[in-house]
Each structure stands twice: as structure tokens, then as C-alpha cells.
Motif scaffolding. Sequence first.
Motif, short mmCIF file in Angstrom:
data_model
loop_
_atom_site.label_atom_id
_atom_site.label_comp_id
_atom_site.label_asym_id
_atom_site.label_seq_id
_atom_site.Cartn_x
_atom_site.Cartn_y
_atom_site.Cartn_z
N LEU A 2 38.74 28.65 25.29
CA LEU A 2 38.71 29.92 26.70
C LEU A 2 40.31 31.21 26.77
N GLU A 3 40.16 31.89 26.34
CA GLU A 3 42.18 32.35 27.12
C GLU A 3 42.34 33.89 28.45
N ILE A 4 41.98 33.12 29.39
CA ILE A 4 42.49 34.23 30.64
C ILE A 4 43.38 34.45 30.85
N THR A 5 43.99 35.45 30.66
CA THR A 5 45.31 35.93 30.53
C THR A 5 45.13 37.21 32.24
N ALA A 6 46.21 36.68 32.90
CA ALA A 6 46.62 37.99 33.93
C ALA A 6 45.44 38.07 35.11
N LEU A 7 44.39 37.23 34.53
CA LEU A 7 43.08 37.59 35.87
C LEU A 7 43.69 37.87 37.47
N SER A 8 42.85 38.91 37.73
CA SER A 8 42.66 39.13 38.65
C SER A 8 41.02 39.31 38.95
N HIS A 9 40.86 39.13 40.34
CA HIS A 9 39.67 39.53 41.09
C HIS A 9 39.86 39.75 42.73
N THR A 10 39.02 40.87 42.83
CA THR A 10 39.18 41.74 44.07
C THR A 10 37.81 41.95 44.20
N TYR A 11 37.56 40.94 44.93
CA TYR A 11 35.71 40.71 45.85
C TYR A 11 35.52 42.69 46.46
N PRO A 12 33.94 43.35 46.70
CA PRO A 12 33.93 44.62 47.53
C PRO A 12 34.36 44.85 48.03
N GLY A 14 37.47 44.49 49.95
CA GLY A 14 39.06 44.56 49.68
C GLY A 14 39.08 42.61 49.51
N HIS A 15 38.80 41.55 49.51
CA HIS A 15 39.63 40.37 49.55
C HIS A 15 39.35 40.12 48.25
N VAL A 16 41.37 39.82 47.86
CA VAL A 16 41.90 39.69 46.69
C VAL A 16 41.69 37.63 46.54
N ALA A 17 40.67 37.50 45.68
CA ALA A 17 40.25 36.02 45.83
C ALA A 17 41.24 35.81 44.22
N ILE A 18 42.04 35.97 43.29
CA ILE A 18 42.21 35.22 42.24
C ILE A 18 43.35 36.27 42.00
N ARG A 19 44.46 36.36 41.57
CA ARG A 19 45.78 37.18 41.32
C ARG A 19 46.17 36.40 40.02
N GLY A 20 46.12 37.73 39.07
CA GLY A 20 46.70 36.82 38.09
C GLY A 20 47.59 35.81 37.66
N MET A 21 46.35 35.43 37.32
CA MET A 21 45.68 33.95 36.60
C MET A 21 46.13 33.64 35.23
N ASP A 22 46.94 33.01 34.59
CA ASP A 22 46.89 32.63 33.30
C ASP A 22 46.10 31.09 33.24
#
Length: 223
Positions: A2-12, A14-22
Motif C-alpha cells: 500500500l502506497e499513499i502519496t499526498a492524499l487529500s480528501h474533501t467531502y462534498p 467542502g470539509h477538508v478531512a485529509i490534506r497531503g498524507m503520505d
Amino acid sequence: MLEITALSHTYPDGHVAIRGMDLAVGDGELVSVVGPSGCGKSTLLRCIAGLIPPSGGQVLLDGDPVRGVPDGLAVVFQDYSRSLFPWLTVRDNVALPLRRRGMSKADRRAAATEALESVGLADAGRKYPWQLSGGMQQRVSIARALAYKPTLLLMDEPFGSVDAQTREDLEDLVLQVHRAEKMTILLVTHDIDESVYVGDRVVVLGPSPTGVLADVPVALPSV
Ligand code: ADP
Ligand code: ADP
């Protein structure tokens, strides 16, 4: 694996839950992910499971981007009340995914019975999920995931609703299955003690959406 790079997730909304995770997880590792409520742990698991798409960055599983729910993956959701089929008996709930393993009906039933025994629910197989307590339903979900023998197992606060003694038994069960089956496991918890006891490695997330605060190998005497 499993390789996660610069992962971001913004919910519909507009809530930013994850920003730039490695984060990188090797084959057969047992990694705990710990952090305060709301730090993005569930969101991370949903992205890995292919249930929600990353808004940025990527999740690679054996080198390929995750699209949809990967084969060989099992997830134990935090919300056990919505994860079992109410019209199937407990044993059939556990046995159902094994059809994808091409197992015969008799083998599926035997595997389900064995998995239910391992979580201390040998007598519950003929009951329906709604006849069981919340903690017991959570154990059925765990039995179903373990019976499937996934290559990657994601667990989101899997012991949140069980009593302290059962919780310790289940933590030991996960360790035992991990050793026996060499599956890769990501276990999300807000309990720092549990993260250190169960994980070979503890990934600490900071308040959302900062990403990984610490990534610590745990050296415990082997038991
Ligand atoms: P954790 O599992 O660590 O408690 P979550 O991943 O559930 O954290 O949530 C991370 C952040 O994203 C929180 O601030 C939460 O309120 C927000 N969040 C979670 N799910 C949704 C959603 N469906 N829509 C909008 N925001 C959400
Ligand atoms: P956890 O923190 O353990 O992930 P939560 O109690 O934060 O669980 O969230 C429970 C459910 O509510 C999840 O399905 C999550 O996606 C959703 N949720 C959480 N925060 C929000 C939010 N701000 N907006 C919409 N849904 C949310």
C-alpha cells in the motif's frame, strides 16, 4: 503493498478531512492508526477501500491506483449496525463472502462456524443479527472479515462496542490471525494503548487535516 502519496480528501460539503498524507505499508505489516476523533482516520480507510475517491494524491495497491473496492480486501466498519444483512442468519452472514473464494456450501458453513467460535459466538450461528447485542454484532463482523482471509484487512474501531475482557481477547485474536495468515492489517483506533499493543507500527495522525504526526515502530518481545 500500500502506497499513499499526498492524499487529500474533501467531502462534498467542502470539509477538508485529509490534506497531503503520505503513508506506505509493506506486505504483512500490522499497522495501527491512532488519533483524536475527527482527525480523518475513517476517511483514510474509506479512501484505501475505494469507497470514496481521493480529491488529490493517490492510493496505490500493489502498484495500481485503487478504483472501486479491491478484491482480497475486507473491511470491519465502525458502524456494525449497518454492516450485517438482517435477513440472513449470523452464520450465513459470515459465510456469504466466501462464495467469492469459490468454496463449496459445506466448506463455507464450516469456515463460518469456526470463525464464530474464534470470536466466542459458537452458539449464535442460527440467530439473526438483530437478536444480538451491539457488541456481539461487532464480533460477527470481525468473524466475517477473518473468515474471508483477505490479503488486506482494514478495521475501523473494531472493538469500540465490546466489553473490556472481550476486547482483550479480540486484540489477541487479531494478533494470532495476523501471524498465522500473514495478512496486511490496518487497525484504526483512538486508544493509544490498544494501538501500541496490537500494532507492529503506530501511525499517529494529528488534528485534521494535518496528516501523519509520527510513525513509530513498536518493538515488543515476541509472545
Ligand atoms: P475520524 O475517523 O478520525 O474520527 P473522520 O475521517 O470520520 O475522522 O472525519 C474527519 C473529518 O471529516 C471530521 O472533521 C469529520 O467531521 C469530517 N467528515 C467525516 N465524514 C464526513 C462527511 N460525510 N461529510 C462531511 N464531513 C465529514
Ligand atoms: P468517526 O469519527 O469515528 O469516523 P463520526 O462520529 O465522526 O465517526 O461520524 C459518524 C458518521 O457521520 C460517519 O459516517 C461520517 O462520515 C459522518 N460525518 C461525520 N462528520 C460529518 C459531517 N461534518 N458532515 C456529514 N457527515 C459527517
